[in-house]
Design an enzyme around this catalytic site. Structure first.
Site, PDB file in Angstrom:
ATOM      1  N   ASP A 222       0.798  -1.136  -0.062  1.00  0.00           N
ATOM      2  CA  ASP A 222       0.178  -0.154  -0.005  1.00  0.00           C
ATOM      3  C   ASP A 222       0.940   1.134  -0.010  1.00  0.00           C
ATOM      4  O   ASP A 222       1.910   1.439   0.704  1.00  0.00           O
ATOM      5  CB  ASP A 222      -0.790   0.003   1.251  1.00  0.00           C
ATOM      6  CG  ASP A 222      -1.920   0.965   1.560  1.00  0.00           C
ATOM      7  OD1 ASP A 222      -2.784   0.954   0.322  1.00  0.00           O
ATOM      8  OD2 ASP A 222      -1.938   1.913   2.110  1.00  0.00           O
ATOM      9  N   GLU A 286       1.872  -0.594  -5.138  1.00  0.00           N
ATOM     10  CA  GLU A 286       0.706   0.398  -5.208  1.00  0.00           C
ATOM     11  C   GLU A 286       1.362   1.791  -5.187  1.00  0.00           C
ATOM     12  O   GLU A 286       1.517   2.230  -4.281  1.00  0.00           O
ATOM     13  CB  GLU A 286      -0.522   0.401  -4.382  1.00  0.00           C
ATOM     14  CG  GLU A 286      -1.565   1.338  -4.618  1.00  0.00           C
ATOM     15  CD  GLU A 286      -2.273   2.195  -3.590  1.00  0.00           C
ATOM     16  OE1 GLU A 286      -3.120   2.677  -3.771  1.00  0.00           O
ATOM     17  OE2 GLU A 286      -1.296   2.390  -2.322  1.00  0.00           O
TER      18      GLU A 286
HETATM   19  C1  NOJ Z   1      -4.472   3.026  -0.926  1.00  0.00           C
HETATM   20  C2  NOJ Z   1      -5.457   2.101  -0.672  1.00  0.00           C
HETATM   21  O1  NOJ Z   1      -5.931   1.127  -1.866  1.00  0.00           O
HETATM   22  C3  NOJ Z   1      -6.764   2.899  -0.094  1.00  0.00           C
HETATM   23  O2  NOJ Z   1      -7.764   2.026  -0.167  1.00  0.00           O
HETATM   24  C4  NOJ Z   1      -6.299   3.584   1.254  1.00  0.00           C
HETATM   25  O3  NOJ Z   1      -7.265   4.320   1.305  1.00  0.00           O
HETATM   26  C5  NOJ Z   1      -5.120   4.382   1.057  1.00  0.00           C
HETATM   27  N1  NOJ Z   1      -3.964   3.490   0.404  1.00  0.00           N
HETATM   28  C6  NOJ Z   1      -4.401   4.201   2.508  1.00  0.00           C
HETATM   29  O4  NOJ Z   1      -4.238   3.332   2.983  1.00  0.00           O
END
Ligand code: NOJ
Length: 566
Positions: A222, A286
């Site tokens: 993440d 991500e």
């Molecule tokens: C990316 C995640 O996919 C999202 O759902 C989340 O709110 C943010 N990162 C913060 O962790």
């Protein structure tokens, strides 16, 4: 035809024995919305385990589960209070073990979500930091600073939170006086870790090992581009849109994203994963980073394995844009020897069946409400099926978001009272947020909660139209989106399209995307027609699958993709 057209090689074929993650199709499960085993209205791990055979039959290689850790759920689990335990909402550690065992028995790999940029404010480390006071070892695990101004009442810098509002919150010290501020790039309940701190680094390596030892096959990481902040935390007074990655031309690099120092973290993680031997365990970033040349630095040979290709997700439904993004993505990924990792939908964006039903050319919305212009459902689904067929024909890995195999649209008329996304709450409703793509999945048309669980409860209301999209309405039905996905995933595997070379065919009308995938030495034409006029397939082309009905025998109508053996 393919002989009469000129072609340009844009990606060489991978070797036959390319390791699994280079071409895997990975299905994202958002645990709270996939399958509810106990009827409390929130999906859970036993529910997932029961329904894994559905995924085996769908034909995917792996699942990625969004966070299921112990969490106050301020951001649907992306606020983790204990990285080594399961939230009671979702089950127990034994349930997680049972899920992994069942998945492996069915030949599916399991990827879990790792949230290293921030924890929950209810994490014991943050609680200890609050109690210990300024200058302590405990505070140094997070980003605490004194405020500006004579009485420290101004935040340390002008950074915003991605979810709206300011990125800093002031704490009250143990003696009751107004104290330091802590950084939270997301919700106030998601304090950012200090990645300059060795204890934080050690802790996360231990967390990796904890899950690897339990047999998981990888991590989706993440906010992978956010861990390291520019030294000195310089001001950056611009709104943050994490789900975007756009830096205004000429603007300085945002000091909170994509700092060079972050790569050292992933190099050390790669060593941890590699120490587990074969088959490879993987890391998927991500990272909302542009341009592609910077994004692929996360997948250099000694770093992560995959990084989501968000440029593809964000591309407009225009042939030129699609050709450009496919070409540039493959070239960028090839420059570091990584696969491109295609994706069209996830739990943070409007589902592509809805997104593609909006007018072409407009900015991608962050959620849709009843007050907004509504997507054209029929057009959206038609384009979504065509887009998916194009994506799954491309070499590399691909991610599918739960429900897209049903052609599911977003819930676009969710009332404010039900919305739970902190984006909605922190922006006072100005940003609609992501709840619309997170609504529980319909399994059976004529059952309470459309078969999501044994009761009628669902944590977000399901729109009545979801019944039409239920699994039982599509299972075994010729032409349904579910059967299309099943057929396409089977063909992709049979023809090894995930490891094929790719040529761009030139000489067709401008609004046609025509590619030749040469997986396993067979030639598969991928043709998407985005123009108004139908396009004739070349003589002798044998249609393998089409995203919608053809006109006549060999004419591909608008917004349709065909795979054909040539
Ligand atoms: C990316 C995640 O996919 C999202 O759902 C989340 O709110 C943010 N990162 C913060 O962790």
């Amino acid at each position: 035809m393919t002989d009469t057209l000129s072609s340009q090689l844009i990606h060489p074929a991978a070797t036959e024995d390319a390791t699994w993650w280079r071409h895997a199709v990975i299905y994202q499960i958002y645990p709270r919305s996939w399958a509810d085993g106990d009827g409390d209205g929130v999906g859970d791990l036993p529910g997932v385990t029961q329904r894994l055979p559905y995924l085996q039959a769908l034909g995917v290689d792996a699942v990625w589960l969004s966070p299921f850790y112990r969490s106050p759920q301020a951001d649907a689990g992306y606020d983790v209070a204990d990285y080594r335990d399961i939230d009671p909402l979702f089950g127990t550690l034994e349930d997680a073990d049972a899920l992994v065992a069942k998945a492996h028995e069915l030949g599916l790999k399991v990827i879990v979500d790792l949230v290293p940029n921030h924890s929950s404010d209810e994490h014991p480390w943050f609680q200890a930091a609050l109690a210990a006071g300024p200058g302590s070892r405990e505070r140094n695990r997070y980003i605490f600073r004194d405020g500006r101004g004579p009485d420290g009442s101004e935040p340390p810098n002008d950074w915003h939170s991605v979810f709206g509002g300011q990125g800093w919150t002031r704490v009250t010290e143990a003696d009751g006086t107004p104290g330091q501020w802590y950084l939270h790039l997301f919700d106030v309940k998601q304090p950012d870790f200090n990645w300059d701190n060795a204890e934080v680094r050690e802790e996360f390596e231990a967390i990796l090992r904890f899950w690897l030892d339990r047999g998981i096959d990888g991590f989706r990481v993440d906010v992978a581009h956010g861990l390291v902040k520019e030294a000195g935390l310089p001001n950056y007074d611009a709104e943050l849109h994490i789900l975007d990655g756009e830096v205004r031309p000429g603007a300085p690099m945002p000091p909170m994203w994509d700092q060079d120092g972050v790569h050292e973290v992933y190099r050390s993680w790669r060593k941890v994963l590699d120490s587990y031997g074969k088959p490879d365990r993987i890391l998927c970033a991500e990272a909302w980073v542009r341009p592609q040349e910077r994004a692929v630095r996360y997948v250099r040979p000694d770093e992560m394995h995959q990084a989501f290709n968000f440029d593809f997700l964000q591309a407009q439904w225009r042939a030129e844009d699609l050709r450009e993004v496919i070409d540039s993505s493959l070239k960028a990924a090839d420059s570091v020897g990584a696969p491109s990792t295609w994706v069209l939908s996830n739990h943070d964006v409007v589902r592509h069946a809805s997104r593609l039903g909006l007018p072409v050319g407009q900015r991608r919305p962050n959620g849709i409400s009843a007050q907004d212009p509504q997507p054209d459902r029929e057009l959206g689904l038609r384009r979504a099926r065509a887009a998916t067929l194009l994506m799954l024909g491309l070499p590399g890995s691909a991610y599918i978001y739960q429900g897209e195999e049903l052609g599911l649209p977003d819930s676009t008329d969710l009332e404010a009272q039900y919305r739970q996304d902190p984006t909605f709450l922190r922006s006072n409703g100005e940003e609609v947020g992501r709840d619309g793509c997170r609504v529980p999945i319909p399994w059976k048309k004529d059952a309470p909660s459309f078969g999501f669980g044994p009761s009628g409860q669902t944590w977000l209301p399901q729109p009545p139209i979801y019944g039409e999209y239920a699994v039982d309405q599509q299972d075994g039905v010729d032409g349904s989106t579910l059967e299309l996905y099943r057929q396409v995933l089977r063909l992709r595997r049979e023809r090894a399209l995930g490891s094929g070379g790719l040529q761009l065919l030139e000489g067709l009308p401008d609004d046609v995307v025509a590619l030749l995938n040469t997986g396993r030495g067979e030639r598969t034409l991928l043709l998407t027609n985005l123009g108004e006029e139908p396009v004739r397939l070349p003589p002798g082309a044998e249609v393998l699958v089409a995203s919608g009905p053809l006109t006549g025998e060999d004419e591909v109508p608008t917004d349709t993709t065909v795979w054909a053996a040539v």
